[in-house]
Design an enzyme around this catalytic site. Structure first.
Site, PDB file in Angstrom:
ATOM      1  N   HIS A  96       4.040  -2.393   3.127  1.00  0.00           N
ATOM      2  CA  HIS A  96       5.223  -2.852   2.397  1.00  0.00           C
ATOM      3  C   HIS A  96       5.195  -2.279   0.971  1.00  0.00           C
ATOM      4  O   HIS A  96       4.127  -2.131   0.381  1.00  0.00           O
ATOM      5  CB  HIS A  96       5.270  -4.382   2.359  1.00  0.00           C
ATOM      6  CG  HIS A  96       6.585  -4.877   1.849  1.00  0.00           C
ATOM      7  ND1 HIS A  96       6.871  -4.935   0.505  1.00  0.00           N
ATOM      8  CD2 HIS A  96       7.702  -5.283   2.496  1.00  0.00           C
ATOM      9  CE1 HIS A  96       8.115  -5.376   0.351  1.00  0.00           C
ATOM     10  NE2 HIS A  96       8.643  -5.596   1.543  1.00  0.00           N
ATOM     11  N   GLU A 166      12.827   0.843   4.385  1.00  0.00           N
ATOM     12  CA  GLU A 166      13.274   0.026   3.252  1.00  0.00           C
ATOM     13  C   GLU A 166      13.303   0.876   1.993  1.00  0.00           C
ATOM     14  O   GLU A 166      12.264   1.038   1.322  1.00  0.00           O
ATOM     15  CB  GLU A 166      12.320  -1.152   3.028  1.00  0.00           C
ATOM     16  CG  GLU A 166      12.179  -2.084   4.194  1.00  0.00           C
ATOM     17  CD  GLU A 166      11.648  -3.451   3.760  1.00  0.00           C
ATOM     18  OE1 GLU A 166      12.368  -4.431   3.950  1.00  0.00           O
ATOM     19  OE2 GLU A 166      10.535  -3.513   3.209  1.00  0.00           O
TER      20      GLU A 166
HETATM   21  P1  PGA Z   1      15.082  -8.135   0.333  1.00  0.00           P
HETATM   22  O1  PGA Z   1      13.592  -7.698   0.684  1.00  0.00           O
HETATM   23  O2  PGA Z   1      15.775  -8.488   1.615  1.00  0.00           O
HETATM   24  O3  PGA Z   1      14.903  -9.269  -0.594  1.00  0.00           O
HETATM   25  O4  PGA Z   1      15.731  -6.944  -0.316  1.00  0.00           O
HETATM   26  C1  PGA Z   1      13.290  -6.914   1.795  1.00  0.00           C
HETATM   27  C2  PGA Z   1      11.809  -6.611   1.807  1.00  0.00           C
HETATM   28  O5  PGA Z   1      11.228  -6.386   0.726  1.00  0.00           O
HETATM   29  O6  PGA Z   1      11.189  -6.600   2.877  1.00  0.00           O
END
Ligand code: PGA
Length: 254
Positions: A96, A166
């Site tokens: 992550h 992401e």
């Molecule tokens: P968010 O986070 O939905 O708050 O943008 C996603 C993540 O960091 O996995």
């Protein structure tokens, strides 16, 4: 109809077990009604054991937010993937961007993936660029993240990995800061192309999720037009009604 995957990343929230069980209770009482969705809840480590005792069905799974690359031993503060499976969790988020910001490299992520898979966990591998440029440098960055994270991982084991794309610049913002669905689709195709180059065309079935400011308002467009298999949801997963709405919307998408 292909099942959608909706993952809650609670990050370092909530602050006490009562709030964690309350949030989980609301989700476990409602999410299983939506049979076209696989829900995965990733709370802080310390709540995994308690939450797993509260639910015994198959519609919801639990996941950890990290795991160490060694099985056991003298690693103060670290958590073994075997300890995670022992608590009843089936998934682990690895790589992550919050962890990469603390110094986690692709090499570390790669080692963690290998140990997690041998412990029997399914991996949610996060990738994503911090910024975009006109020369496409971000694409080379993503390609390298994928190649290095998956180094030495067999095609068979790739089936135990879900990729969560992401873009870091879209994380933790308001709903209109999420990536445009058309761009999500482009990135999904790009990721699949990279995977195909590493393995072969049979890996085109790999599940690709989007994460970054997703919520009830953009769930439909992100999944439908972005053609992703689901979402990795951060802050909106901490509000039970919002998270359940995301699940409901995903359930209705053909
Ligand atoms: P968010 O986070 O939905 O708050 O943008 C996603 C993540 O960091 O996995």
């Amino acid at each position: 109809m292909k099942k959608k995957i909706i993952i809650a990343n609670w990050k370092m929230n909530p602050l006490d077990i009562d709030a964690a069980t309350e949030l989980f209770k609301k989700i476990k009482n409602n999410a299983p009604k939506f049979s076209n969705v696989k829900t995965i809840i990733c709370p802080p480590f310390v709540y995994l054991g308690e939450l797993s005792l509260m639910y015994s069905g198959s519609k919801i799974s639990l996941g950890a937010q990290d795991s160490f690359w060694e099985n056991n031993g003298s690693f103060t503060g670290e958590i073994s993937p075997y300890q995670i499976t022992d608590l009843g969790a089936d998934y682990v988020i690895l790589g992550h961007s919050d962890r990469r910001a603390l110094g986690e490299t692709n090499e570390i992520v790669n080692k963690k993936i290998k140990t997690a898979i041998s412990a029997g966990l399914n991996v949610i591998l996060c990738i994503g660029e911090s910024e975009r440029d006109d020369d496409g440098e971000y694409l080379r960055f993503i390609e390298e993240e994928i190649k290095e994270s998956l180094k030495g991982i067999s095609k068979n084991n790739l089936s135990k990995i879900i990729i969560a794309y992401e873009p870091i610049w879209a994380i933790g913002k308001s709903k209109n800061k999420a990536m445009k669905p058309a761009n999500v689709y482009e990135m999904k195709l790009f990721i699949l192309k990279v995977l195909k180059n590493i393995y072969d065309a049979s890996v085109m079935e790999t599940k690709i999720l989007y994460g970054g400011s997703s919520g009830p308002e953009n769930t439909e467009s992100l999944i439908k037009e972005g053609e992703v298999d689901g979402l990795l949801v951060g802050h909106e997963s901490l509000i039970a009604s919002h998270f359940l709405e995301i699940i409901k919307i995903a359930d209705g998408i053909k």
